[in-house]
Design an enzyme around this catalytic site. Structure first.
Site: not given
Length: 398
Positions: A317, A369
């Protein structure tokens, strides 16, 4: 003979659709292939054309109605072939008024937000349809029109004589796409262990390449050399070295993808969409530029298919086109990472003990994560940085 026009089969995982704009009314003639109605889903806009020439009969749903697949939308009265006689005469087409009544979803949204009466505008599109450019041109003329300023002053004077109590508000319904975007962003925030790591890149080498070869590149390939092709190419190469970034979680398994289909975030009037550019590692810079332009044009015209929007393994993006200096992008599920590019800004940097002004850009990698550790995330971002700062490495594959 009467033909039934049905709601087409909807894309996978889409249960219903909302009727957008009827482009024809009861009693109007329509040609085969001519657009009859728009159906808006939470992914794409489906266009329903006429299967053959005819006259519109009954219309069973109004704009805004929610319909299911294979429901009856309207009936089409067959037009007799040339030379045949018929005792029945088709009902005369009612007065449809100005052609600007035929509005696409993006045009309707601008008209509602700017409070513009479409009947005062002249459409320049097909069959006199009102386009987005017509509305924007009208707003620009109003801004530059002295009479509009005079009218505004008169309105202010009138308001001074007759005070208005309270403050105005307006309510605009969310589009289905905007609702879906909200759901997916909230899902990403609530279901992933999302972290963001940052770095910065010196864009001078790429800017010098573009300045030196832009004219030759455009003449050879018919398209301008932009920044996005370098970003996509660098990301593709970095994903090869860090496969965890290109992976996703599938229940209790980690799904590694041995292909590189990169989603490119594109801002449209209806909201943010992420069409997919496939097999990016096999594409040249020119092919990447052409692919991105094609997807961006389809996105802004509402022509994206479900296939264009599904299957991406990583997202890029670029908030820099709107002036963003730094951000923390949100992961696009079921992907595990997203790279945010930002505004290129001249900043003083220390180079070999000297202060030098360089065009710098911040990079932001948000990642899940649960499957990506700090070592992989930082290593990936550093590798992208090194490829962008030395673009010849992209050609030498080192």
């Amino acid at each position: 003979m009467t033909l039934q026009i049905m709601v087409p089969d909807l894309p996978e995982s889409v249960s219903d659709a909302t009727i957008g704009t009827w482009h024809k009314k009861t009693g109007e003639r329509i040609k085969a292939g001519e657009l009859l109605v728009d159906l808006e889903t939470d992914k794409v806009i489906l266009e329903v054309p006429a299967p053959q020439d005819g006259i519109i009969g009954d219309i069973f749903f109004d704009s805004g109605s929610v319909v299911q697949a294979r429901q009856l939308l309207a009936e089409l009265q067959e037009v007799p072939a040339s030379g045949e006689e018929t005792t029945e005469k088709p009902a005369p087409a009612p007065d449809t008024g100005d052609a600007s009544d035929i509005l696409t979803p993006s045009v309707r949204r601008i008209l509602a937000e700017e409070e513009v009466d479409p009947s005062v505008l002249q459409g320049s599109g097909r069959d006199g349809r009102l386009t987005r450019q017509d509305v924007l041109a009208h707003l620009q003329r109003q801004t530059n029109d002295p009479s509009a300023t005079t009218a505004l002053i008169a309105t202010v004077d009138s308001a001074t004589e007759t005070p208005v109590s309270g403050r105005e508000e307006k309510r605009v319904p969310m589009t289905r796409l905007r609702k879906r975007i909200a759901e997916r962003l909230l899902e990403a925030k609530n279901t992933t262990a999302m972290l963001t790591t940052f770095n910065e890149v010196n864009m001078q080498p790429i800017m010098q390449i573009r300045s030196k070869y832009q004219e030759q590149f455009e003449k050879r390939h018919g398209i301008k050399l932009g920044f996005m092709s370098f970003y996509v190419k660098a990301v593709s190469e970095a994903l090869k070295r860090y496969p965890e970034i290109n992976a996703s979680i599938d229940e209790n398994d980690i799904l590694y993808h041995n292909y590189f289909d990169i989603s490119i975030a594109v801002s449209t009037d209806r909201g943010l969409v992420t069409p997919v550019l496939r097999n990016c590692d096999e594409l040249s810079l020119a092919e990447i530029e052409k692919g991105i332009k094609l997807l961006a044009d389809k996105a802004r015209d509402g022509k994206l298919s479900v296939e264009d929007l599904t299957g991406g393994t990583f997202t890029i993006t670029n908030g820099g086109v709107f002036g963003s200096l730094m951000s923390t992008p949100i992961i696009n599920p079921p992907q595990s990472a997203i790279l945010g590019m930002h505004k290129i800004q001249d900043r003083p940097m220390a180079v070999d003990g000297q202060v030098v002004i360089l065009p710098m850009m911040y990079l932001a990698l948000s990642y899940d994560h649960r499957i990506i550790d700090g070592r992989e995330s930082v290593g990936f971002l550093v590798h992208v940085k090194s490829l962008l700062e030395d673009p010849t490495r992209l050609l030498l594959d080192i």
